[in-house]
Design an enzyme around this catalytic site. Structure first.
Site, PDB file in Angstrom:
ATOM      1  CG  ASP A   1       1.825   9.230 -23.463  1.00  0.00           C
ATOM      2  OD1 ASP A   1       0.665   9.076 -23.880  1.00  0.00           O
ATOM      3  OD2 ASP A   1       2.268  10.328 -23.100  1.00  0.00           O
TER       4      ASP A   1
ATOM      5  CG  HIS B   1       2.952  11.710 -14.522  1.00  0.00           C
ATOM      6  ND1 HIS B   1       2.295  12.614 -13.723  1.00  0.00           N
ATOM      7  CD2 HIS B   1       2.195  11.551 -15.638  1.00  0.00           C
ATOM      8  CE1 HIS B   1       1.180  12.978 -14.330  1.00  0.00           C
ATOM      9  NE2 HIS B   1       1.101  12.354 -15.494  1.00  0.00           N
TER      10      HIS B   1
HETATM   11  N1  ACO Z   1      13.988  10.072 -18.915  1.00  0.00           N
HETATM   12  C1  ACO Z   1      15.131  10.361 -18.272  1.00  0.00           C
HETATM   13  N2  ACO Z   1      15.187  11.089 -17.147  1.00  0.00           N
HETATM   14  C2  ACO Z   1      14.011  11.519 -16.660  1.00  0.00           C
HETATM   15  C3  ACO Z   1      12.781  11.255 -17.262  1.00  0.00           C
HETATM   16  C4  ACO Z   1      12.791  10.498 -18.439  1.00  0.00           C
HETATM   17  N3  ACO Z   1      11.665  10.207 -19.060  1.00  0.00           N
HETATM   18  N4  ACO Z   1      11.791  11.814 -16.554  1.00  0.00           N
HETATM   19  C5  ACO Z   1      12.372  12.424 -15.526  1.00  0.00           C
HETATM   20  N5  ACO Z   1      13.718  12.243 -15.588  1.00  0.00           N
HETATM   21  C6  ACO Z   1      14.712  12.736 -14.650  1.00  0.00           C
HETATM   22  C7  ACO Z   1      15.101  14.156 -15.005  1.00  0.00           C
HETATM   23  O1  ACO Z   1      16.198  14.213 -15.893  1.00  0.00           O
HETATM   24  C8  ACO Z   1      15.443  14.708 -13.639  1.00  0.00           C
HETATM   25  O2  ACO Z   1      16.705  14.224 -13.264  1.00  0.00           O
HETATM   26  P1  ACO Z   1      17.753  15.177 -12.512  1.00  0.00           P
HETATM   27  O3  ACO Z   1      17.073  15.573 -11.235  1.00  0.00           O
HETATM   28  O4  ACO Z   1      18.947  14.312 -12.350  1.00  0.00           O
HETATM   29  O5  ACO Z   1      17.961  16.338 -13.436  1.00  0.00           O
HETATM   30  C9  ACO Z   1      14.424  14.037 -12.723  1.00  0.00           C
HETATM   31  O6  ACO Z   1      14.106  12.808 -13.354  1.00  0.00           O
HETATM   32  C10 ACO Z   1      13.162  14.861 -12.522  1.00  0.00           C
HETATM   33  O7  ACO Z   1      12.592  15.095 -13.816  1.00  0.00           O
HETATM   34  P2  ACO Z   1      11.851  16.393 -14.276  1.00  0.00           P
HETATM   35  O8  ACO Z   1      11.939  16.519 -15.751  1.00  0.00           O
HETATM   36  O9  ACO Z   1      12.336  17.565 -13.457  1.00  0.00           O
HETATM   37  O10 ACO Z   1      10.393  16.063 -13.796  1.00  0.00           O
HETATM   38  P3  ACO Z   1       9.132  16.798 -14.291  1.00  0.00           P
HETATM   39  O11 ACO Z   1       8.110  16.553 -13.272  1.00  0.00           O
HETATM   40  O12 ACO Z   1       9.415  18.213 -14.638  1.00  0.00           O
HETATM   41  O13 ACO Z   1       8.853  16.072 -15.678  1.00  0.00           O
HETATM   42  C11 ACO Z   1       8.003  14.772 -17.382  1.00  0.00           C
HETATM   43  C12 ACO Z   1       7.833  15.198 -15.918  1.00  0.00           C
HETATM   44  C13 ACO Z   1       8.043  16.001 -18.294  1.00  0.00           C
HETATM   45  C14 ACO Z   1       6.795  13.902 -17.777  1.00  0.00           C
HETATM   46  C15 ACO Z   1       9.319  13.968 -17.512  1.00  0.00           C
HETATM   47  O14 ACO Z   1       9.267  12.831 -16.672  1.00  0.00           O
HETATM   48  C16 ACO Z   1       9.584  13.575 -18.948  1.00  0.00           C
HETATM   49  O15 ACO Z   1      10.155  14.361 -19.708  1.00  0.00           O
HETATM   50  N6  ACO Z   1       9.171  12.337 -19.365  1.00  0.00           N
HETATM   51  C17 ACO Z   1       9.309  11.928 -20.747  1.00  0.00           C
HETATM   52  C18 ACO Z   1       8.144  12.458 -21.584  1.00  0.00           C
HETATM   53  C19 ACO Z   1       6.868  11.731 -21.331  1.00  0.00           C
HETATM   54  O16 ACO Z   1       6.824  10.510 -21.247  1.00  0.00           O
HETATM   55  N7  ACO Z   1       5.778  12.493 -21.235  1.00  0.00           N
HETATM   56  C20 ACO Z   1       4.444  11.952 -21.039  1.00  0.00           C
HETATM   57  C21 ACO Z   1       3.835  12.502 -19.775  1.00  0.00           C
HETATM   58  S1  ACO Z   1       2.357  11.626 -19.302  1.00  0.00           S
HETATM   59  C22 ACO Z   1       1.167  12.051 -20.437  1.00  0.00           C
HETATM   60  O17 ACO Z   1       1.204  13.065 -21.071  1.00  0.00           O
HETATM   61  C23 ACO Z   1       0.057  11.020 -20.610  1.00  0.00           C
END
Ligand code: ACO
Length: 371
Positions: free
Chosen positions: A310, A259
């Protein structure tokens, strides 16, 4: 070059009195009330009123709102015909986006951005969206739409119109919990989208249509559908660890985890996890609960990441009887309350949202003949 805030992470762009997310304490409040309390003690209709008016309704205020909501549950015939003319393969989010657009085109007060006019529009969309979700799911099964029942509350009627019957009270309550938890979450991507559109003084339907587009993406609301696809791919709990190792090695994002704001766990998950358990107990869904726990454990061990809302919502909707492609439209039906509260707040103290960018293209050059 000025500092860049990619993805606006950590940037505070405005104030809001609608909700507060506190990542340090893993808490979320709507107008000051903890969301867990609202989910446990209030009907979804009361939470909608709270988001719109800032206070929980008195019995008389709730009765007046319920009467108006029940009067707007049925879709206009023209809208039903338009939706049925869309390809059967259309994604339900496209159907919903179209429905909001059509409702706007039919509203003679579409461009009236006064608070009363916009409250009336918010209530009409709140009332009508369950019928759009229900029509979409029933069409996928070759079934005709059902007329709404005005003897039922919002959640019971939503379930009745979609599934053809009102399920057990435990299921209704669990579904309503999901609606309350999905209703609002400060400046998330779709809410911010609705505020950007509103800031140009465009109309509420346009803002909501744009917000639906933002919510559709799998990094936002689309994740609840993607979670179900993940569960289907993994199959059973004992495959979870090996599946995850391979998926992470392939650099896949695991839907339903992580998140932008909560880094220590999503405040809404424990409440929805409990709701999922109650549904699973009634609907023989223990295999999904086992898989839920196994993947969550493996993800925590591998990346230290926690589930977001989710993650429990996807399997909960599946066990209730919703088709996976209508999961995100259900999220819309709940979030319409938060979006429209933010649209009102934006209009009350509007400033055009127009950030700046740092140019990194070619330096200035002269137009000459090519070749
Ligand atoms: N799976 C694998 N790796 C992940 C995930 C994930 N779900 N979420 C974060 N990471 C990792 C990233 O790859 C990154 O790793 P790195 O630093 O080695 O490159 C690190 O954790 C930071 O992640 P970011 O994507 O930079 O974090 P951000 O705050 O931008 O993203 C997000 C948040 C988009 C929700 C992300 O966690 C994600 O893509 N999750 C999956 C999609 C999801 O479940 N969305 C629902 C959101 S909640 C809602 O809408 C109710």
């Amino acid at each position: 070059m000025s500092s860049i805030h990619k993805g606006l992470a950590g940037v505070v762009v405005d104030t809001t009195g609608v909700s507060m997310v506190n990542p340090d304490t893993n808490s979320l409040t709507y107008r000051g009330y903890p969301v867990q309390d609202l989910a446990g003690k209030c009907r979804f209709e009361e939470v909608a009123y709270l988001l719109w008016y800032g206070e929980l309704p008195t019995p008389a205020q709730l009765a007046a709102q319920n009467e108006a909501e029940r009067a707007h549950r049925a879709l206009p015939r023209d809208l039903v015909l338009t939706l049925l003319s869309l390809p059967e393969t259309a994604h339900p989010m496209d159907t919903l986006r179209t429905a909001v657009s059509v409702l706007g085109a039919h509203d003679p007060h579409e461009d009236d951005n006064g608070p009363e006019a916009n409250r009336a529009k918010a209530l009409r969309l709140f009332a009508a969206l369950p019928a759009v979700v229900a029509l979409t799911q029933r069409r996928r099964h070759g079934l005709l739409p059902l007329a709404p029942r005005d003897d039922l509350g919002y959640a019971e009627n939503f379930l009745y119109m979609t599934l053809g019957e009102v399920p057990e009270p435990v299921i209704v309550r669990a579904f309503e919990t999901s609606l309350v938890l999905y209703a609002e979450h400060s400046f998330n991507a779709s809410t911010f989208t609705s505020r950007v559109v509103t800031s140009t003084l465009s109309d509420l339907y346009s803002a909501v249509t744009a917000a639906i587009g933002a919510l559709k993406g799998p990094l936002h609301g689309g994740a609840n559908e993607a979670v179900m696809a993940t569960f289907e791919e993994i199959g059973t709990a004992d495959n979870a660890e090996a599946w995850l190792t391979k998926a992470l090695a392939e650099k896949r994002k695991i839907m339903g985890f992580g998140h932008r704001v909560y880094k220590k766990g999503d405040s809404r998950v424990p409440t929805m996890r409990l709701a999922l358990q109650e549904i699973a107990e009634l609907r023989a869904g223990h295999h999904l609960l086992d898989l839920y726990e196994a993947l969550a454990r493996a993800m925590h061990d591998a990346k230290g990441l926690h589930p977001n809302l989710d993650y429990p919502a996807g399997p909960a909707y599946h066990l209730i009887g919703f088709d996976t492609p209508v999961f995100t439209p259900i999220f819309v039906a709940a979030r319409i309350t938060g979006w429209t509260a933010h649209i009102a707040e934006q209009l009350a103290d509007n400033s055009l949202i127009r950030p700046s960018s740092a140019y990194n293209g070619p330096t200035e050059r002269v137009v000459g003949l090519v070749g």
